[in-house]
Design a protein around this motif. Sequence first.
Motif, PDB file in Angstrom:
ATOM      1  N   ASP A   5       1.146  -1.539  -0.213  1.00 58.01           N
ATOM      2  CA  ASP A   5      -0.340  -0.025  -0.393  1.00 58.01           C
ATOM      3  C   ASP A   5       1.083   1.336  -0.252  1.00 58.01           C
ATOM      4  O   ASP A   5       2.357   0.969   0.318  1.00 58.01           O
ATOM      5  CB  ASP A   5      -1.149  -0.366   1.039  1.00 58.01           C
ATOM      6  CG  ASP A   5      -1.999  -1.074   1.353  1.00 58.01           C
ATOM      7  OD1 ASP A   5      -2.105  -1.356   0.082  1.00 58.01           O
ATOM      8  OD2 ASP A   5      -2.797  -1.404   2.418  1.00 58.01           O
ATOM      9  N   GLY A   8       2.025   7.040   2.351  1.00 61.02           N
ATOM     10  CA  GLY A   8       2.247   9.016   1.753  1.00 61.02           C
ATOM     11  C   GLY A   8       3.758   9.118   1.515  1.00 61.02           C
ATOM     12  O   GLY A   8       4.475   7.960   1.069  1.00 61.02           O
ATOM     13  N   ILE A  43       2.109  12.449  -6.897  1.00 56.84           N
ATOM     14  CA  ILE A  43       1.055  10.677  -5.403  1.00 56.84           C
ATOM     15  C   ILE A  43       0.520  12.205  -4.868  1.00 56.84           C
ATOM     16  O   ILE A  43      -0.368  11.041  -4.799  1.00 56.84           O
ATOM     17  CB  ILE A  43       2.460  10.448  -4.681  1.00 56.84           C
ATOM     18  CG1 ILE A  43       3.152   9.549  -6.244  1.00 56.84           C
ATOM     19  CG2 ILE A  43       1.849   9.883  -3.913  1.00 56.84           C
ATOM     20  CD1 ILE A  43       4.826   9.121  -5.504  1.00 56.84           C
ATOM     21  N   GLN A  47      -3.715  11.329  -3.990  1.00 57.39           N
ATOM     22  CA  GLN A  47      -4.406  11.005  -2.125  1.00 57.39           C
ATOM     23  C   GLN A  47      -4.696  11.292  -2.059  1.00 57.39           C
ATOM     24  O   GLN A  47      -6.211  11.192  -1.193  1.00 57.39           O
ATOM     25  CB  GLN A  47      -2.579   9.986  -1.680  1.00 57.39           C
ATOM     26  CG  GLN A  47      -2.275   9.082  -2.004  1.00 57.39           C
ATOM     27  CD  GLN A  47      -1.163   8.837  -1.084  1.00 57.39           C
ATOM     28  OE1 GLN A  47       0.035   9.447  -0.275  1.00 57.39           O
ATOM     29  NE2 GLN A  47      -1.092   7.749  -0.491  1.00 57.39           N
ATOM     30  N   GLN A  48      -5.088  12.701  -2.444  1.00 58.66           N
ATOM     31  CA  GLN A  48      -5.953  14.161  -1.815  1.00 58.66           C
ATOM     32  C   GLN A  48      -6.821  13.747  -2.406  1.00 58.66           C
ATOM     33  O   GLN A  48      -7.600  14.886  -2.146  1.00 58.66           O
ATOM     34  CB  GLN A  48      -4.642  15.648  -1.787  1.00 58.66           C
ATOM     35  CG  GLN A  48      -4.222  14.740  -0.850  1.00 58.66           C
ATOM     36  CD  GLN A  48      -2.980  15.999  -0.566  1.00 58.66           C
ATOM     37  OE1 GLN A  48      -3.467  17.226  -0.624  1.00 58.66           O
ATOM     38  NE2 GLN A  48      -2.403  16.209   0.127  1.00 58.66           N
ATOM     39  N   LEU A 109      -2.255   4.609  -8.917  1.00 55.28           N
ATOM     40  CA  LEU A 109      -3.123   5.413  -7.968  1.00 55.28           C
ATOM     41  C   LEU A 109      -4.162   6.132  -8.049  1.00 55.28           C
ATOM     42  O   LEU A 109      -5.662   6.179  -8.132  1.00 55.28           O
ATOM     43  CB  LEU A 109      -2.572   6.657  -7.164  1.00 55.28           C
ATOM     44  CG  LEU A 109      -1.460   6.211  -5.507  1.00 55.28           C
ATOM     45  CD1 LEU A 109      -0.882   7.533  -5.140  1.00 55.28           C
ATOM     46  CD2 LEU A 109      -2.134   5.595  -5.132  1.00 55.28           C
TER      47      LEU A 109
END
Length: 158
Positions: A5, A8, A43, A47-48, A109
């Motif tokens: 995974d 971050g 990235i 993610q956000q 992602l």
Amino acid sequence: MREVDVMGVRVEMPSNQPIVLLREVSGERYLPIWIGAVEATAIAFAQQGVVPPRPLTHDLMKNVLEAIGTELTEVRITDVKDGIFFATLVFATGTEVSARPSDSIALALRTGTKIVCAEEVLDEAGLAVPAEQEDEVEKFREFLDHVTPEDFESTPEQ
């Protein structure tokens, strides 16, 4: 291959260089990979859920894949040599393309693609984090929740 995974991105001090942190899904190892600021931003955006007004490179790649009807089925972190990591993009057609892990992760992602890592890479570059150190990992997760893409922009030295 072990599934990982994306925990971050963060900036490693004192070098001020971004890293992406991966974690084994079924294990206790973490894999830090040093990346560039642009890739860190890509990235972090993914993610956000940040959608730029115009597609960035990884968004463009996703759009091209959709337009030509090809699916990215897996991202593989395959090797590490002299501190340099290597990855492979695996497509539904069976085609495999060599790529940098940072670009591969940014694309994964965006497409919801599984990321796996070679056992040998985790053995060589992975860091085991025992359960008693999970508090530190939790602090890192909190940092990741509050970091913004602007945190990765370089500033001129005074």
